[in-house]
Design a protein around this motif. Structure first.
Motif, mmCIF file in Angstrom:
data_model
loop_
_atom_site.group_PDB
_atom_site.id
_atom_site.type_symbol
_atom_site.label_atom_id
_atom_site.label_comp_id
_atom_site.label_asym_id
_atom_site.label_seq_id
_atom_site.Cartn_x
_atom_site.Cartn_y
_atom_site.Cartn_z
ATOM 1 N N ALA A 172 137.191 -10.067 52.620
ATOM 2 C CA ALA A 172 136.920 -9.372 51.355
ATOM 3 C C ALA A 172 138.213 -9.086 50.600
ATOM 4 O O ALA A 172 138.272 -9.193 49.363
ATOM 5 C CB ALA A 172 136.151 -8.085 51.624
ATOM 6 N N LYS A 175 139.463 -12.298 49.079
ATOM 7 C CA LYS A 175 138.647 -12.607 47.909
ATOM 8 C C LYS A 175 139.087 -11.767 46.719
ATOM 9 O O LYS A 175 139.140 -12.248 45.585
ATOM 10 C CB LYS A 175 137.174 -12.368 48.222
ATOM 11 N N ARG A 176 139.411 -10.506 46.992
ATOM 12 C CA ARG A 176 139.875 -9.642 45.912
ATOM 13 C C ARG A 176 141.183 -10.168 45.315
ATOM 14 O O ARG A 176 141.344 -10.212 44.093
ATOM 15 C CB ARG A 176 140.076 -8.227 46.437
ATOM 16 N N SER A 178 142.310 -13.237 45.406
ATOM 17 C CA SER A 178 142.026 -14.488 44.718
ATOM 18 C C SER A 178 141.464 -14.245 43.323
ATOM 19 O O SER A 178 141.725 -15.010 42.392
ATOM 20 C CB SER A 178 141.024 -15.315 45.538
ATOM 21 N N GLY A 179 140.707 -13.151 43.168
ATOM 22 C CA GLY A 179 140.070 -12.861 41.894
ATOM 23 C C GLY A 179 140.960 -12.174 40.875
ATOM 24 O O GLY A 179 140.520 -11.951 39.734
ATOM 25 N N ARG A 200 145.105 -20.025 46.002
ATOM 26 C CA ARG A 200 143.721 -20.242 45.566
ATOM 27 C C ARG A 200 143.306 -21.688 45.798
ATOM 28 O O ARG A 200 142.164 -21.974 46.184
ATOM 29 C CB ARG A 200 143.572 -19.913 44.081
ATOM 30 N N MET A 206 141.082 -18.552 51.499
ATOM 31 C CA MET A 206 140.751 -18.054 50.165
ATOM 32 C C MET A 206 139.706 -18.921 49.485
ATOM 33 O O MET A 206 139.333 -18.655 48.339
ATOM 34 C CB MET A 206 142.015 -17.969 49.302
#
Length: 208
Positions: A172, A175-176, A178-179, A200, A206
């Motif tokens: 998680a 993912k954060r 990467s965003g 990424r 990721m």
């Protein structure tokens, strides 16, 4: 901001000197050891210019040099609130796994949490809580860089098999990261620097 990398310690970890372009003030990120290169960097920088020590998590290989560095510079120490217990528990900070079995203790000046912003001259470090490697792991985000500790590495990610680690939380957290919009230089706790855009595209942890 200028960033200097100093590697050392029993696990060959990275310590970073991040210098504000305008004031010349310096934040030291994760001094997990004390060696000649670090001492030389302090003299070169000027101990009076080292204003803060930022810590990404509580494992010994990221905090073992803090007490000596604080003594030399008087810098303010920032430590993740959720890793507070690591400061005094050798089973959590993992020093009990090493032959030395100890390091000089210290007391943080400020415990950090999600959303805190730390100012160094004209440079701001935003605290992102990124649990997974430890429950309190965090990253420090500036306009151009992320200091990721043991959360994100070059084409890899931190271990989750130590106390308070969690694979679900780590995924998680990745993912954060990467965003996050745009691209950043990424300075991890071990191995070489990278960029968020590269991770990424090529880091299997990721993906998605």
């Amino acid at each position: 901001m200028k960033v200097m990398t100093i590697a050392g310690g029993e696990l060959f970890e990275n310590c970073y000197f991040a210098m504000d372009d305008t004031t010349g003030q310096v934040a030291v990120i994760d001094p997990g050891f004390w060696n000649q290169r670090l001492e030389d960097a302090i003299r070169q920088t000027g101990p009076q210019n080292i204003k803060m020590i930022l810590l990404t998590h509580g494992h010994f290989d990221h905090i073992a040099g803090v007490a000596e560095l604080q003594k030399e510079t008087g810098a303010t120490v920032y430590f993740p609130e959720k890793d507070r217990a690591f400061l005094t528990d050798p089973a959590l900070n993992l020093i009990n796994m090493m032959p030395t079995g100890t390091f000089a203790s210290f007391i943080p000046d400020i415990y950090v949490k999600e959303g805190d912003v730390i100012h160094l001259g004209n440079t701001s470090f935003s605290v992102l809580e990124t649990p997974g490697h430890t429950q309190g792991s965090c990253c420090y985000l500036t306009e151009e860089a992320i200091f990721t500790g043991d959360t994100l590495f070059f084409c890899s990610a931190g271990r989750t098999d130590f106390p308070t680690g969690s694979g679900t939380q780590l995924m998680a957290s990745l993912k954060r990261l990467s965003g996050l919009p745009g691209d950043y230089s990424v300075y991890p706790g071990h191995e070489g620097a990278t960029t968020l855009q590269y991770e990424r595209a090529y880091n299997p942890y990721m993906a998605g």
